[in-house]
Design a protein around this motif. Structure first.
Motif, mmCIF file in Angstrom:
data_model
loop_
_atom_site.group_PDB
_atom_site.id
_atom_site.type_symbol
_atom_site.label_atom_id
_atom_site.label_comp_id
_atom_site.label_asym_id
_atom_site.label_seq_id
_atom_site.Cartn_x
_atom_site.Cartn_y
_atom_site.Cartn_z
ATOM 1 N N ASP A 83 0.908 -1.354 -0.002
ATOM 2 C CA ASP A 83 -0.010 0.006 -0.186
ATOM 3 C C ASP A 83 0.815 1.208 -0.083
ATOM 4 O O ASP A 83 1.617 1.383 1.114
ATOM 5 C CB ASP A 83 -0.907 0.009 1.220
ATOM 6 C CG ASP A 83 -1.780 1.123 1.073
ATOM 7 O OD1 ASP A 83 -1.972 1.801 0.250
ATOM 8 O OD2 ASP A 83 -2.425 1.143 2.296
ATOM 9 N N PRO A 84 0.901 2.052 -1.026
ATOM 10 C CA PRO A 84 1.873 3.173 -1.073
ATOM 11 C C PRO A 84 1.410 4.483 -0.458
ATOM 12 O O PRO A 84 2.194 5.269 0.095
ATOM 13 C CB PRO A 84 1.996 3.627 -2.678
ATOM 14 C CG PRO A 84 0.629 2.986 -3.125
ATOM 15 C CD PRO A 84 0.246 1.752 -2.127
ATOM 16 N N SER A 85 0.347 4.158 0.468
ATOM 17 C CA SER A 85 -0.360 5.305 1.068
ATOM 18 C C SER A 85 0.089 5.052 2.608
ATOM 19 O O SER A 85 -0.140 5.940 3.230
ATOM 20 C CB SER A 85 -1.790 5.297 0.849
ATOM 21 O OG SER A 85 -2.346 4.273 1.515
ATOM 22 N N SER A 86 0.732 3.822 2.754
ATOM 23 C CA SER A 86 0.920 3.664 4.163
ATOM 24 C C SER A 86 2.169 4.611 4.566
ATOM 25 O O SER A 86 2.835 4.913 3.752
ATOM 26 C CB SER A 86 1.237 2.046 4.443
ATOM 27 O OG SER A 86 2.500 1.913 3.611
ATOM 28 N N PRO A 87 2.244 4.645 5.930
ATOM 29 C CA PRO A 87 3.518 5.747 6.371
ATOM 30 C C PRO A 87 4.966 5.039 5.824
ATOM 31 O O PRO A 87 5.818 5.882 5.495
ATOM 32 C CB PRO A 87 3.374 5.563 7.909
ATOM 33 C CG PRO A 87 2.100 5.416 8.274
ATOM 34 C CD PRO A 87 1.334 4.322 6.918
ATOM 35 N N ASN A 88 5.047 3.805 5.808
ATOM 36 C CA ASN A 88 6.502 3.248 5.661
ATOM 37 C C ASN A 88 6.121 2.111 4.660
ATOM 38 O O ASN A 88 6.240 0.865 4.988
ATOM 39 C CB ASN A 88 7.059 2.665 7.062
ATOM 40 C CG ASN A 88 7.562 3.998 7.581
ATOM 41 O OD1 ASN A 88 8.506 4.746 7.205
ATOM 42 N ND2 ASN A 88 7.180 4.138 8.826
ATOM 43 N N PRO A 89 5.837 2.214 3.278
ATOM 44 C CA PRO A 89 5.423 1.176 2.564
ATOM 45 C C PRO A 89 6.689 0.278 2.181
ATOM 46 O O PRO A 89 7.971 0.895 2.231
ATOM 47 C CB PRO A 89 5.037 1.877 1.140
ATOM 48 C CG PRO A 89 5.583 3.217 1.383
ATOM 49 C CD PRO A 89 5.722 3.445 2.604
ATOM 50 N N THR A 90 6.391 -1.018 1.811
ATOM 51 C CA THR A 90 7.568 -1.639 1.645
ATOM 52 C C THR A 90 8.235 -1.322 0.500
ATOM 53 O O THR A 90 7.859 -0.881 -0.625
ATOM 54 C CB THR A 90 7.009 -3.223 1.086
ATOM 55 O OG1 THR A 90 6.348 -3.502 2.204
ATOM 56 C CG2 THR A 90 8.121 -4.113 0.993
ATOM 57 N N PRO A 91 9.620 -1.350 0.464
ATOM 58 C CA PRO A 91 10.523 -0.529 -0.459
ATOM 59 C C PRO A 91 10.275 -1.299 -1.842
ATOM 60 O O PRO A 91 10.024 -2.422 -2.139
ATOM 61 C CB PRO A 91 12.007 -0.823 -0.207
ATOM 62 C CG PRO A 91 11.856 -1.744 0.975
ATOM 63 C CD PRO A 91 10.542 -1.820 1.489
ATOM 64 N N ARG A 92 10.259 -0.304 -3.020
ATOM 65 C CA ARG A 92 10.026 -0.763 -4.354
ATOM 66 C C ARG A 92 11.216 -1.617 -4.736
ATOM 67 O O ARG A 92 12.241 -0.948 -5.040
ATOM 68 C CB ARG A 92 9.655 0.067 -5.229
ATOM 69 C CG ARG A 92 8.217 0.956 -4.991
ATOM 70 C CD ARG A 92 7.947 2.062 -6.137
ATOM 71 N NE ARG A 92 6.609 2.774 -5.832
ATOM 72 C CZ ARG A 92 6.223 3.717 -6.340
ATOM 73 N NH1 ARG A 92 6.999 4.009 -7.455
ATOM 74 N NH2 ARG A 92 5.059 4.350 -6.157
ATOM 75 N N SER A 102 12.322 -1.381 8.695
ATOM 76 C CA SER A 102 11.921 0.104 8.909
ATOM 77 C C SER A 102 12.194 0.684 10.254
ATOM 78 O O SER A 102 12.129 -0.115 11.530
ATOM 79 C CB SER A 102 10.314 -0.027 8.816
ATOM 80 O OG SER A 102 9.861 1.381 9.017
ATOM 81 N N ASP A 103 12.681 1.693 10.318
ATOM 82 C CA ASP A 103 12.788 2.546 11.768
ATOM 83 C C ASP A 103 11.644 3.717 12.046
ATOM 84 O O ASP A 103 11.979 4.338 12.731
ATOM 85 C CB ASP A 103 14.367 2.732 11.711
ATOM 86 C CG ASP A 103 14.528 3.810 10.890
ATOM 87 O OD1 ASP A 103 13.612 4.394 9.827
ATOM 88 O OD2 ASP A 103 15.949 4.579 10.878
ATOM 89 N N GLY A 104 10.890 3.607 11.007
ATOM 90 C CA GLY A 104 9.916 5.148 11.441
ATOM 91 C C GLY A 104 10.230 5.864 10.649
ATOM 92 O O GLY A 104 9.367 6.653 10.096
ATOM 93 N N SER A 105 11.373 6.215 10.144
ATOM 94 C CA SER A 105 11.731 7.218 8.954
ATOM 95 C C SER A 105 11.754 6.781 7.723
ATOM 96 O O SER A 105 11.512 7.521 6.798
ATOM 97 C CB SER A 105 13.094 7.783 9.472
ATOM 98 O OG SER A 105 14.142 6.818 9.071
ATOM 99 N N SER A 106 12.099 5.521 7.211
ATOM 100 C CA SER A 106 12.086 4.951 5.909
ATOM 101 C C SER A 106 12.199 3.542 6.162
ATOM 102 O O SER A 106 12.172 2.844 7.214
ATOM 103 C CB SER A 106 13.112 5.517 5.037
ATOM 104 O OG SER A 106 12.937 5.098 3.906
ATOM 105 N N ALA A 107 12.057 2.841 5.012
ATOM 106 C CA ALA A 107 11.934 1.243 4.858
ATOM 107 C C ALA A 107 13.135 0.942 3.776
ATOM 108 O O ALA A 107 13.069 1.544 2.661
ATOM 109 C CB ALA A 107 10.762 0.593 4.653
#
Length: 467
Positions: A83-92, A102-107
């Motif tokens: 889900d690209p709208s989630s706060p930390n989506p799975t990296p493409r 994920s650490d909250g800032s990115s994934a």
């Protein structure tokens, strides 16, 4: 941010810098590449020459941070419904079987050496790590050492039991009414694939999943029904010995397919699966296979200690297609990741695009390959041992590379050359790849890579040589 004199590094900061770096300052990388073990169980007295020269024969060691640092975050399984709208989506990522961190800032995508299944979905402290930028954007985290937070209660009841579907409930008693269970040694894991499926209602849909082969024990304890499984697990573990000899197939499908990177790391271990369905699967119009299929109630049990009876004899490798295991150091990656050179004398041939090479398969990494086919091509101009891959082949990185080498990426769009090579037999594939390597060396500086690899002229020349 600092914690007890140790600086906390965020993933967003690493992504912004976009430079390879290591925080494993306590580890001392060797100056030269040396394999951890020799081929197993092959005995060879051959001198070999690599097929092509490594484009970077003397890679630089990863630069290290000059201060103690750690990363705090959560390790999760890959998601096929991102889900690209989630706060930390799975990296493409073009791969479908990467762990995510994920650490909250990115994934980012990640791999880990010392996997504990209990760490999935929990916050961990990463103490030693490598960060490698990816060509298509983002980065890749290699977790070398880690620990749980000291304040975390990480061992809940039934801590060796894990639901394959996140919203399933673990019942530590006899309440599980699932019908089938499988207990045995994990032998092989196929790649993740999406296949069309027709149900009893004749409704066609695509199913994502992978196949697992498990050698089971047929003793009375191991054949116990799921309703008594949890109560008798201690007896199964305490039995004098088990003989895992009869192969069965388990299909991990749907949500369970996200467990692929975990199951691959468990190859060679004894595991127990409960809550399985048994189905007769038809492949095409005539072929059928009886197999177990995961359900929403499937649980993964990891027994603490199992005594096993091993076969007395080992497979003798003669180079005629025998299946076995090889552990070695990556010394080169060629031909758009179709050829991986190991120990400068072994080549792994990978022309099946379903087999996704892990990002951590880099020059300098020590890897263990399970269920590869040993082939001696007996070419007069080179003396190398060839490892052929199939759908049962798995590649596990045992030690990350200490060098500043890029991650292995599979090309998503096949060139004319790739399509042509896939149409050839195994031995001819190898011969064609070696010949193309010669073309690349011959025309380097005259033609660019795309003109060499995507040209009809190259394919025409190969066809002339073959016939």
């Amino acid at each position: 941010m600092e914690e007890g004199g140790v600086k906390i590094i965020t993933l967003s900061d690493l992504l912004r810098r976009s430079r390879p770096v290591t925080a494993a300052s306590s580890l001392t990388p060797s100056c030269s590449i040396s394999p951890s073990s020799k081929p197993q169980p092959s005995d060879r007295n051959q001198t070999s020459t690599p097929p092509t020269q490594n484009p970077n024969p003397h890679p630089k060691t990863l630069p290290s941070l000059n201060h103690p640092s750690l990363i705090i975050g959560t390790l999760t399984l890959p998601s096929h419904d991102n889900d690209p709208s989630s706060p930390n989506p799975t990296p493409r990522c073009p791969k479908t079987s990467c762990f995510s961190f994920s650490d909250g800032s990115s994934a980012v995508c990640c791999d880990i050496l010392d996997l504990d299944v209990r760490m999935i979905g929990r916050k961990i402290h990463v103490l030693a790590w490598n960060f490698i930028p990816l060509k298509f954007g983002g980065g890749f985290l290699e977790i070398i050492t880690w620990r749980f937070p000291e304040t975390s209660r990480v061992i809940p009841p039934c801590s060796n039991v894990f639901p394959l579907v996140s919203d399933s409930v673990i019942d530590c008693g006899d309440g599980d009414k699932a019908r089938y269970s499988v207990c045995g040694e994990l032998e092989s894991v196929s790649p993740v694939s999406v296949v069309p499926c027709v149900s009893n209602s004749s409704v066609s849909r695509n199913v994502c999943g992978f196949l697992v082969q498990i050698s089971v024990c047929k003793c009375k304890l191991c054949c116990v029904k799921d309703s008594k499984l949890m109560a008798m697990q201690d007896q199964i573990e305490g039995q004098d010995s088990h003989c895992f000899a009869e192969p069965v197939i388990v299909y991990f499908c749907g949500s369970a397919s996200s467990w692929h990177p975990v199951i691959v790391k468990l190859i060679g271990s004894v595991l127990l699966l409960s809550g399985l369905k048994k189905k007769l699967v038809f492949i095409g119009e005539e072929d059928s296979q009886l197999m177990y299929v995961t359900s929403d109630k499937t649980l993964l049990h990891l027994p603490k200690v199992i005594n096993r009876q091993f076969p007395a004899s080992k497979t003798v490798i003669k180079g005629k297609g025998e299946c076995g295991m090889y552990t070695g150091t990556v010394t080169g990656i060629y031909m758009q990741s179709m050829v991986v050179e190991l120990d400068r004398e072994v080549m792994l041939l990978l022309t099946d695009r379903l087999i996704a090479l892990p990002h951590s398969l880099r020059v300098g990494a020590i890897v263990s390959m399970r269920n590869v086919h040993f082939v001696n091509p007996k070419f007069c101009w080179t003396k190398v041992l060839i490892l052929g891959a199939c759908y049962r082949t798995s590649i596990i990185v045992k030690s990350f590379s200490p060098f500043e080498t890029g991650c292995c990426l599979n090309s998503q769009s096949q060139s004319l050359l790739g399509k042509f090579i896939n149409s050839l037999s195994f031995s001819v594939k190898l011969w064609a790849l070696l010949l193309v390597s010669s073309f690349r060396k011959k025309f380097a500086g005259i033609l660019n890579e795309k003109e060499i690899l995507g040209s009809n002229n190259v394919i025409y020349c190969l066809w002339i040589f073959i016939i």
